[in-house]
Design a protein around this motif. Structure first.
Motif, PDB file in Angstrom:
ATOM      1  N   GLY A 199       0.963  -1.256  -0.003  1.00 40.37           N
ATOM      2  CA  GLY A 199      -0.002  -0.036  -0.058  1.00 40.37           C
ATOM      3  C   GLY A 199       0.954   1.251   0.019  1.00 40.37           C
ATOM      4  N   LEU A 200       1.699   1.196   0.894  1.00 43.21           N
ATOM      5  CA  LEU A 200       2.717   2.400   0.780  1.00 43.21           C
ATOM      6  C   LEU A 200       3.385   2.522  -0.677  1.00 43.21           C
ATOM      7  CD1 LEU A 200       4.744   4.529   2.066  1.00 43.21           C
ATOM      8  CD2 LEU A 200       6.185   2.798   2.750  1.00 43.21           C
ATOM      9  N   TYR A 201       4.067   1.412  -1.035  1.00 39.47           N
ATOM     10  CA  TYR A 201       4.419   1.592  -2.347  1.00 39.47           C
ATOM     11  C   TYR A 201       3.543   2.182  -3.655  1.00 39.47           C
ATOM     12  CZ  TYR A 201       5.840  -0.289  -7.107  1.00 39.47           C
ATOM     13  OH  TYR A 201       6.077  -0.327  -8.518  1.00 39.47           O
ATOM     14  N   ARG A 202       2.380   1.773  -3.655  1.00 35.98           N
ATOM     15  CA  ARG A 202       1.306   2.002  -4.479  1.00 35.98           C
ATOM     16  C   ARG A 202       1.153   3.571  -4.212  1.00 35.98           C
ATOM     17  NH1 ARG A 202      -1.160  -1.650  -7.407  1.00 35.98           N
ATOM     18  NH2 ARG A 202      -1.361  -3.850  -6.636  1.00 35.98           N
ATOM     19  N   GLU A 203       0.808   4.039  -3.088  1.00 34.52           N
ATOM     20  CA  GLU A 203       0.486   5.408  -2.803  1.00 34.52           C
ATOM     21  C   GLU A 203       1.745   6.223  -3.405  1.00 34.52           C
ATOM     22  OE1 GLU A 203       0.288   8.322   1.172  1.00 34.52           O
ATOM     23  OE2 GLU A 203      -0.143   6.123   1.460  1.00 34.52           O
ATOM     24  N   ARG A 204       2.922   6.100  -3.012  1.00 31.71           N
ATOM     25  CA  ARG A 204       4.097   6.766  -3.241  1.00 31.71           C
ATOM     26  C   ARG A 204       4.746   6.682  -4.789  1.00 31.71           C
ATOM     27  NH1 ARG A 204       5.050  10.656  -0.256  1.00 31.71           N
ATOM     28  NH2 ARG A 204       7.333  10.818  -0.527  1.00 31.71           N
ATOM     29  N   PHE A 205       4.252   5.642  -5.356  1.00 31.29           N
ATOM     30  CA  PHE A 205       4.031   5.452  -6.958  1.00 31.29           C
ATOM     31  C   PHE A 205       3.493   6.547  -7.579  1.00 31.29           C
ATOM     32  CE2 PHE A 205       2.786   3.763 -11.009  1.00 31.29           C
ATOM     33  CZ  PHE A 205       4.053   3.281 -11.338  1.00 31.29           C
ATOM     34  N   ALA A 206       2.089   6.674  -7.233  1.00 30.91           N
ATOM     35  CA  ALA A 206       1.278   7.694  -7.683  1.00 30.91           C
ATOM     36  C   ALA A 206       1.949   9.253  -7.140  1.00 30.91           C
ATOM     37  CB  ALA A 206       0.015   7.631  -7.132  1.00 30.91           C
ATOM     38  N   PHE A 207       2.485   9.213  -5.931  1.00 33.91           N
ATOM     39  CA  PHE A 207       2.748  10.462  -5.522  1.00 33.91           C
ATOM     40  C   PHE A 207       3.855  10.950  -6.400  1.00 33.91           C
ATOM     41  CE2 PHE A 207       5.999  12.989  -3.225  1.00 33.91           C
ATOM     42  CZ  PHE A 207       5.317  14.038  -2.653  1.00 33.91           C
ATOM     43  N   TYR A 208       4.861  10.321  -7.010  1.00 37.18           N
ATOM     44  CA  TYR A 208       5.773  10.760  -8.044  1.00 37.18           C
ATOM     45  C   TYR A 208       5.577  10.901  -9.219  1.00 37.18           C
ATOM     46  CZ  TYR A 208       9.249  10.184  -3.802  1.00 37.18           C
ATOM     47  OH  TYR A 208       9.922  10.231  -2.656  1.00 37.18           O
ATOM     48  N   GLY A 209       4.258  10.545  -9.547  1.00 38.09           N
ATOM     49  CA  GLY A 209       3.886  10.771 -10.901  1.00 38.09           C
ATOM     50  C   GLY A 209       4.006   9.732 -11.847  1.00 38.09           C
ATOM     51  N   HIS A 210       4.151   8.646 -11.532  1.00 41.28           N
ATOM     52  CA  HIS A 210       4.150   7.571 -12.630  1.00 41.28           C
ATOM     53  C   HIS A 210       3.175   6.736 -12.995  1.00 41.28           C
ATOM     54  CE1 HIS A 210       8.570   7.835 -11.749  1.00 41.28           C
ATOM     55  NE2 HIS A 210       8.469   7.804 -10.458  1.00 41.28           N
ATOM     56  N   GLY A 211       1.798   7.090 -12.211  1.00 40.51           N
ATOM     57  CA  GLY A 211       0.548   6.705 -12.646  1.00 40.51           C
ATOM     58  C   GLY A 211      -0.232   6.482 -11.415  1.00 40.51           C
ATOM     59  N   THR A 212      -1.453   6.130 -11.610  1.00 39.77           N
ATOM     60  CA  THR A 212      -2.359   5.807 -10.302  1.00 39.77           C
ATOM     61  C   THR A 212      -1.730   4.695  -9.553  1.00 39.77           C
ATOM     62  OG1 THR A 212      -3.635   3.917 -11.587  1.00 39.77           O
ATOM     63  CG2 THR A 212      -4.413   6.226 -11.954  1.00 39.77           C
ATOM     64  N   PRO A 213      -2.121   4.619  -8.211  1.00 42.33           N
ATOM     65  CA  PRO A 213      -1.698   3.603  -7.492  1.00 42.33           C
ATOM     66  C   PRO A 213      -2.042   2.090  -7.997  1.00 42.33           C
ATOM     67  CG  PRO A 213      -3.010   4.974  -5.883  1.00 42.33           C
ATOM     68  CD  PRO A 213      -3.065   5.354  -7.499  1.00 42.33           C
ATOM     69  N   GLU A 214      -3.117   1.929  -9.015  1.00 41.71           N
ATOM     70  CA  GLU A 214      -3.416   0.520  -9.470  1.00 41.71           C
ATOM     71  C   GLU A 214      -2.599   0.306 -10.556  1.00 41.71           C
ATOM     72  OE1 GLU A 214      -6.539   2.305  -7.120  1.00 41.71           O
ATOM     73  OE2 GLU A 214      -5.677   3.290  -8.722  1.00 41.71           O
ATOM     74  N   GLN A 215      -1.714   1.182 -11.160  1.00 37.62           N
ATOM     75  CA  GLN A 215      -0.699   0.992 -12.296  1.00 37.62           C
ATOM     76  C   GLN A 215       0.622   0.603 -11.737  1.00 37.62           C
ATOM     77  OE1 GLN A 215      -1.530   4.725 -14.144  1.00 37.62           O
ATOM     78  NE2 GLN A 215      -2.601   3.732 -15.734  1.00 37.62           N
TER      79      GLN A 215
END
Length: 377
Positions: free
Chosen positions: A214-230
Motif C-alpha cells: 500500500g505504501l509503494y502504490r501510494e508513493r508510486f502515484a505521488f511521484y507521478g508514475h501513474g495511479t496506485p493501481e498502475q
C-alpha cells in the motif's frame, strides 16, 4: 500477468533418506529446473544470490547466461541481486552483457540479502545497509541511462567521465524490481524510480505486506508514475501439490519439519494459515493464489518457490508439470477476468522498447517532458 519460479539454491539434506546433493548436482539441477519451467509454459525463472553455504548461486549472471543459451522465451531474473555489497559498476556491466546474450530476456531484483556477515565479506558495514541500497542503486540507475557519468558518493571512489560497457540493449536498461520483506525505505525507493516492488511474502503474515505494498502504490502515484493501481507489484509464494491434499501434506511434512528455514518452529498447519505456503491439491493452490488479488490488488508477477527443503529433483519436476498443466492456465484466465484495462502487464524488454519509442515520439511533438510525464503545455 507473469508466472514463474524462484530458487534460493539451497543444498539441503533430504530428510526422508538422508541424502545430500553435491554442489555440482545442485547447480545442474537448477539448470534442469529452469529448462523445465519453460517447457511447462511458465514465464520467469529467478535465482537468488548467496555467498555462503548451504547455498550455491554465488554468480547469478553466470548461471542465467548458461540458461539463456538453453531456452528461447523464458524471462531470466534474480530473486536477489545484492545492491549493498556488489559494486554498482559491475552490476551495470554484468547485467547489460547478460541482457545482450539473452536477447533482452533479463530483469533483476535488488535486495540486501538475508545473511548479515556478507557485508564484511565484501568490505561493507551492515549498519549502512539502507544507505548503501539507496546510494548504490542511484549510481546504477545513472550508469544505465547516461553514456558518460560523473559521480561522487559516500561508499565508493568517485567516477569521472566513466562509461559502463556494454550499453544496455536497444538503449533500454533491464527492468528492476526492488525486493523487500520488511523495509518501507525500499518500497519508497521503488516508488521514487517508478520501478517494480516485489514483496517476498513467504514468511510474514498478510497484513504486514498489505502495508508495504500500500505504501509503494501510494508513493508510486505521488511521484507521478501513474495511479496506485498502475504500480508494478510482484509476489512470492510456495506450494507443494498432489492430486489429493492428504497425500500432499503427508509427503511434504517431513521436508517442512526439518527444513532450515521452516523446521522446529510453527507447525505446517500454522504456517499455511499465516503465509502463502499452500500444501494440498491443485485446486487449493488456485484458490489461495487467487485470494492474493483480494489482499494486494491486481499485480504483475507471481513467483513460486518449489525446489527447497531438500526435495529431490524428480519431485520438483513433477511439481512443475502440475503447476504448468493444472494451475497456471486457470490462474491466467481468472486473473485476466475483471482486470481493469489500465493495469499494466508484466514488464518485458519489448514493452520497454516500445514505451521508449512512444515517449520519444511524444517528446518530438512537444507533448511530454524528458521523463515521459505529461507536460504543462
Amino acid at each position: 500477468m507473469q508466472f514463474g519460479i524462484f530458487t534460493v539454491g539451497d543444498v539441503t539434506t533430504d530428510p526422508t533418506n538422508g541424502t545430500t546433493p553435491t554442489e555440482h548436482e545442485r547447480i545442474k539441477a537448477m539448470v534442469t529446473i529452469a529448462q523445465k519451467a519453460e517447457e511447462a509454459g511458465l514465464d520467469v525463472f529467478a535465482t537468488g544470490e548467496h555467498h555462503n553455504p548451504p547455498f550455491v548461486p554465488s554468480s547469478p549472471t553466470t548461471m542465467l547466461g548458461y540458461i539463456a543459451a538453453r531456452t528461447e522465451r523464458l524471462i531470466l531474473s534474480t530473486s536477489t541481486t545484492l545492491i549493498t555489497t556488489n559494486d554498482p559498476v559491475k552490476i551495470a556491466e554484468d547485467y547489460a552483457m547478460l541482457q545482450h546474450l539473452a536477447g533482452g530476456r533479463v530483469d533483476l531484483m535488488m535486495g540486501r540479502g538475508n545473511t548479515g556477515p556478507v557485508y564484511p565479506w565484501f568490505g561493507q558495514d551492515i549498519r549502512n545497509g539502507i544507505p548503501l541500497a539507496i546510494e548504490n542503486y542511484a549510481l546504477l540507475h545513472d550508469l544505465w541511462r547516461k553514456d558518460v557519468v560523473d559521480w561522487k558518493g559516500r561508499f565508493r571512489s568517485p567516477l569521472q567521465g566513466f562509461t559502463s560497457t556494454p550499453r544496455p540493449l536497444d538503449g533500454v536498461p533491464p527492468f528492476v524490481w526492488h525486493g523487500s520483506i520488511r523495509s518501507p525505505e525500499i518500497a519508497e525507493q521503488a516508488a521514487y524510480y517508478g520501478d517494480g516492488f516485489f514483496a517476498n511474502n513467504i514468511f510474514w503474515p498478510k497484513n504486514h505486506f498489505q502495508r508495504l505494498i500500500g505504501l509503494y502504490r501510494e508513493r508510486f502515484a505521488f511521484y507521478g508514475h501513474g495511479t496506485p493501481e498502475q504500480a508494478i507489484v510482484g509476489l512470492g509464494g510456495q506450494v507443494f501439490m498432489r492430486k489429493n491434499s492428504q497425500d500432499a501434506v503427508r509427503e511434504f511434512r517431513p521436508y517442512f519439519d526439518n527444513a532450515p528455514v521452516y523446521g522446529h518452529g510453527p507447525s505446517l498447519e500454522e504456517f499455511t494459515a499465516q503465509t502463502p505456503l499452500t500444501v494440498g491439491s491443485p485446486q487449493e493452490v488456485i484458490e489461495k493464489t487467487l485470494s492474493f488479488r483480494e489482499s494486494f490488488g491486481d499485480y504483475q508477477r507471481q513467483l513460486f518457490l518449489m525446489d527447497h527443503a531438500g526435495l529431490p529433483l524428480k519431485t520438483v519436476l513433477e511439481q512443475l508439470d502440475i503447476l504448468g498443466e493444472e494451475v497456471v492456465p486457470v490462474l491466467r484466465k481468472e486473473f485476466a477476468a475483471g482486470r481493469p484495462a489500465e493495469v499494466p502487464d508484466g514488464p518485458t524488454h519489448a514493452a520497454l522498447v516500445a514505451r521508449k519509442q512512444a515517449d520519444a515520439g511524444a517528446d518530438a511533438d512537444g507533448t511530454t517532458t524528458v521523463d515521459g510525464t505529461p507536460s504543462a503545455a
